[in-house]
Design an enzyme around this catalytic site. Structure first.
Site, short mmCIF file in Angstrom:
data_model
loop_
_atom_site.label_atom_id
_atom_site.label_comp_id
_atom_site.label_asym_id
_atom_site.label_seq_id
_atom_site.Cartn_x
_atom_site.Cartn_y
_atom_site.Cartn_z
N CYS A 45 -15.32 19.71 36.19
CA CYS A 45 -16.33 18.71 36.18
C CYS A 45 -17.44 19.08 37.02
O CYS A 45 -18.26 18.70 37.10
CB CYS A 45 -15.73 17.89 37.37
SG CYS A 45 -14.78 17.55 38.29
N ASP A 169 -19.90 10.66 33.96
CA ASP A 169 -18.88 11.14 34.14
C ASP A 169 -18.60 12.41 33.40
O ASP A 169 -18.87 12.39 31.87
CB ASP A 169 -17.70 9.81 34.21
CG ASP A 169 -16.51 10.24 34.47
OD1 ASP A 169 -16.39 11.97 34.11
OD2 ASP A 169 -15.67 9.27 34.49
N HIS A 171 -15.93 13.96 33.06
CA HIS A 171 -14.30 14.12 32.51
C HIS A 171 -14.44 13.79 31.24
O HIS A 171 -12.87 13.30 30.88
CB HIS A 171 -13.60 13.32 33.25
CG HIS A 171 -13.94 13.71 35.11
ND1 HIS A 171 -14.85 13.64 35.38
CD2 HIS A 171 -12.80 14.61 36.26
CE1 HIS A 171 -14.74 13.75 36.65
NE2 HIS A 171 -13.43 15.25 37.32
#
Length: 215
Positions: A45, A169, A171
């Site tokens: 990440c 994000d 992810h």
């Protein structure tokens, strides 16, 4: 261009309610787990958020520097002697400090590191983040320890109840979807400062690019 979605925060719009919103200025690409076929699930990440920031720097700073791959990021950190040779090809995480080193090396752009000892102290950074988006307009990288999920910050909204950050994000795993899909599934979202983990420290990396021209 990589073919990735750009400016995925646009569907999020302005945070609901009163107050003021300050957003990233210019175009960036959304890098996330497996987006280039390389499997970095569970550890990449920080690299993906760095790639998102780099895509903004390449596009908005008139740079011919290509967005580095995860392998190239690791090579840079080894060359800078921040990491040992065994770091190459590993699945070790990187955080805000490493992101600053790579941006400085590739783009010759310094970064400011903001640190708070716990999530409850994020409120002390509000004015600095507002000024950052007003003056520079670049994405911000955010990482922590208990909250070990690195993420991009592309905006801040301030009202009489406090502040919210616009989170991108990295992810997400899957084929490229629409901006609406990412927002509806929470991969792009407004997150109130009070919803960050109180027991985690946080570091933020703010690229100090050339200030935006005033209209």
């Amino acid at each position: 261009m990589s073919g990735l979605l750009t400016n995925v925060h646009e569907t999020a719009g302005i945070a609901k309610g009163s107050g003021k919103t300050y957003l990233v200025s210019g175009q960036y690409e959304y890098y996330h787990y497996l987006c280039d076929g390389f499997d970095d699930r569970g550890w990449g990440c920080g690299y993906r958020t760095l790639q998102t920031v780099c895509s903004w720097l390449t596009d908005n700073q008139n740079s011919d520097v290509k967005v580095p791959s995860i392998r190239e990021i690791q090579e840079i950190l080894v060359q800078l002697e921040d990491k040992p040779k065994g770091f190459l090809g590993s699945r070790q995480w990187i955080g805000s400090f490493e992101v600053c080193l790579v941006i400085d090396k590739l783009y010759d752009i310094p970064c400011k590191i903001l640190h708070v000892n716990q999530g409850d102290e994020l409120q002390t950074l509000v004015d600095t983040l507002v000024l950052h988006f007003q003056k520079f307009g670049s994405p911000v990288m955010m990482g922590g320890d208990v909250d070990a999920s690195s993420k991009g910050i592309v905006g801040i909204h301030v009202d009489n109840r406090g502040a919210s950050l616009l989170v991108v994000d990295p992810h997400y795993v899957g084929k490229e979807q629409t901006k609406e899909f990412l927002f509806n599934k929470g991969w792009v979202k407004w997150q109130r400062l009070s919803d960050f983990i109180s027991g985690s420290f946080y570091n933020l990396c703010l690229p100090q690019v050339k200030a935006k021209e005033k209209n």
